[in-house]
Design a protein around this motif. Sequence first.
Motif, short mmCIF file in Angstrom:
data_model
loop_
_atom_site.label_atom_id
_atom_site.label_comp_id
_atom_site.label_asym_id
_atom_site.label_seq_id
_atom_site.Cartn_x
_atom_site.Cartn_y
_atom_site.Cartn_z
N THR A 124 52.96 78.52 80.62
CA THR A 124 52.75 77.55 81.70
C THR A 124 52.72 76.09 81.23
OG1 THR A 124 50.35 77.91 81.49
CG2 THR A 124 51.52 79.19 83.16
N LEU A 125 52.39 75.85 79.97
CA LEU A 125 52.28 74.47 79.48
C LEU A 125 53.40 74.17 78.49
CD1 LEU A 125 48.42 74.15 78.87
CD2 LEU A 125 49.72 73.34 80.83
N GLU A 126 53.94 72.96 78.56
CA GLU A 126 55.03 72.57 77.68
C GLU A 126 54.55 71.72 76.51
OE1 GLU A 126 58.05 70.66 79.92
OE2 GLU A 126 58.53 72.44 81.13
N ASP A 127 53.51 70.91 76.76
CA ASP A 127 53.00 70.03 75.70
C ASP A 127 52.33 70.86 74.61
OD1 ASP A 127 52.29 67.11 74.94
OD2 ASP A 127 50.39 68.20 74.76
N ARG A 128 52.74 70.67 73.37
CA ARG A 128 52.25 71.49 72.27
C ARG A 128 50.75 71.28 72.01
NH1 ARG A 128 55.20 72.02 66.36
NH2 ARG A 128 53.85 73.69 65.55
N LYS A 129 50.29 70.02 72.14
CA LYS A 129 48.88 69.75 71.91
C LYS A 129 48.01 70.40 72.98
CE LYS A 129 45.69 65.92 71.05
NZ LYS A 129 45.54 64.44 70.96
N GLN A 130 48.48 70.32 74.24
CA GLN A 130 47.75 70.96 75.34
C GLN A 130 47.72 72.48 75.16
OE1 GLN A 130 46.09 69.63 78.01
NE2 GLN A 130 46.37 67.63 77.04
N ARG A 131 48.82 73.04 74.71
CA ARG A 131 48.85 74.48 74.45
C ARG A 131 47.79 74.88 73.42
NH1 ARG A 131 55.21 76.14 73.56
NH2 ARG A 131 55.93 75.93 75.73
N LEU A 132 47.69 74.08 72.34
CA LEU A 132 46.73 74.38 71.29
C LEU A 132 45.30 74.34 71.82
CD1 LEU A 132 46.04 74.86 68.30
CD2 LEU A 132 46.08 72.37 67.98
N ILE A 133 44.98 73.28 72.56
CA ILE A 133 43.60 73.11 73.06
C ILE A 133 43.24 74.23 74.02
CG2 ILE A 133 42.10 71.64 74.44
CD1 ILE A 133 43.65 69.22 73.29
N TRP A 134 44.10 74.44 75.03
CA TRP A 134 43.80 75.45 76.05
C TRP A 134 43.89 76.87 75.49
CZ3 TRP A 134 41.28 74.68 80.32
CH2 TRP A 134 41.29 73.42 80.91
N GLY A 135 44.80 77.07 74.54
CA GLY A 135 44.89 78.40 73.91
C GLY A 135 43.61 78.77 73.19
N VAL A 136 43.05 77.80 72.43
CA VAL A 136 41.79 78.04 71.72
C VAL A 136 40.65 78.26 72.71
CG1 VAL A 136 40.06 76.97 70.24
CG2 VAL A 136 42.48 76.80 69.64
N LEU A 137 40.54 77.40 73.73
CA LEU A 137 39.43 77.48 74.68
C LEU A 137 39.43 78.82 75.44
CD1 LEU A 137 39.36 73.87 76.21
CD2 LEU A 137 37.72 74.89 74.63
#
Length: 529
Positions: A124-137
């Motif tokens: 659902t997310l394209e931004d790599r930084k956002q993926r990292l943050i939300w993936g961890v959370l």
Amino acid sequence: MTRSTALAGDSAGQVAELLEPPTRSRLRLFMHSTVMFGREFCYAAEGAFATPLLLSVGLPRSLYSTVWLISPFLGFILQPVLGSASDYSRSRWGRRRPYILVLGVLMVLGMTLFLNGNALVTATLEDRKQRLIWGVLITVLGVIVFDFSADFIDSPIKAYLFDVCTHQDKEKALHFHALLTGLGGAVGYLTGAIEWKNTFLGTILGSEYQIIYIFSVINFIIFLIIHLCSIPEIPFGQDVDLQKLCLLQNNTHGYGSIESPADGHSDPNLYKPRSLSVVGKSEDNSQCICMKPSEEKALRHITLKSLFKALLSMPSHYRSLCVSHLIGWTAFLSTMLFFTDFMGQVVYNGNPYAEHNSTSYITYERGVEVGCWGLCINAIFSAICSYLQKVLVPIIGLKGMYFVGYFLFGLGTGLIGLFPNVLSTLALSAAFGVMSSTLYTVPFNLIAEYHRKEEIEKANGGKALNEGRGKGIDCAALTAMVQLAQILVGAGVGALVNLAGTVTVVMVASSAISLFGCCFVGFFVQYDP
């Protein structure tokens, strides 16, 4: 002996019979126990995949131990509170089953988040930084929710069993619980060990995590439904426990009794739910043994302060049992948490910090895989020992069973630590199964025995030792010791390994703790209250 004394004795005997629920069939007891298979299957999935998932989504190693501390800390604080609340729950569906259902739903939600959250974020997310943050959370949240609810659900399950079964049926069902717990763990670890990527399911679902998720969730939901439909509960106000609060003296049936009077004529008003405010009044104005107003108020307004006061003022034999449970689980969890790492680093001489394509790291991975087989042996022997307990307990007693479980575990972990070898380590893993079988059954058997003795004494006019506490809070207090053990292990064992510089210290420490537990269960735990 006077006539009044004889009548009082007969009345006490009738009261004791009224307090006893009906006998349950083996099928019903087995159905009640199936949820333990589903829960342990899910636990095995978490044990096999939570660590790789947390590290693969980018969680820093410095925060890894913090994740495992959050769930037991919350459980240790909240479990006695909700355990006491379930004692006085007024749901028409029963006291325990609503809590079990809610916690079961949370288990499924937690598994959904930590096994599928990262894949959902990636899609659902394209931004790599956002993926990292939300993936961890999301992954961390899923692990915490699952771990909390899976640990928590054991307390209302045990209290549900104690509410609806006779003393003999409780012992049978606890053996079923331990047997299915061992089988669930064994099947779960074997399922996780299969290479699913090249199978038909792997082609359809695309990921090993999704396959394990489907197996685990379907398994758990089916067995949870069977469990909830196994034995009906009687709502608070009509259940067996209220017979202990208000018993008619003139050879009449206890308040809320589900039995028919001896003459075959039933009073239709007897089965109607009544509020606690009318306890003490009966249609024939018979004298009634009722709650004091202060006790009634305590039932309606249970505060955190009064709850912990009840826990701290529990009889000494309850407190000693909780301490022994804490000692046992601290030793057991220390070994379970580091066992695969011990196999990889010490037995196979691998290095988890080496380059992933290096021989040293591949050797470490091989040791971890073999360590999983050791955990599978543990689960299988736990199931076998749980089945054999019904033969062994009449011979050596609960004290002998408790002592043997701690002693074999202490001996096994000590030998593993001193003489690390592949074959001997796998063989001695069977001792872990004896310990886990003991921890899952003997303490709850003793709680049931304590309650049975107190109910008999109270029915004969004695003083209740468990005033202000019900079965739910006593089961919750025992289960809270598991959370406290997790906190101690999470906070202390990692630091111990860093200080010693080798994982071998974990096995030696577990052995020392378990052998100390042998002395404690031998001298301080009460088996005939």
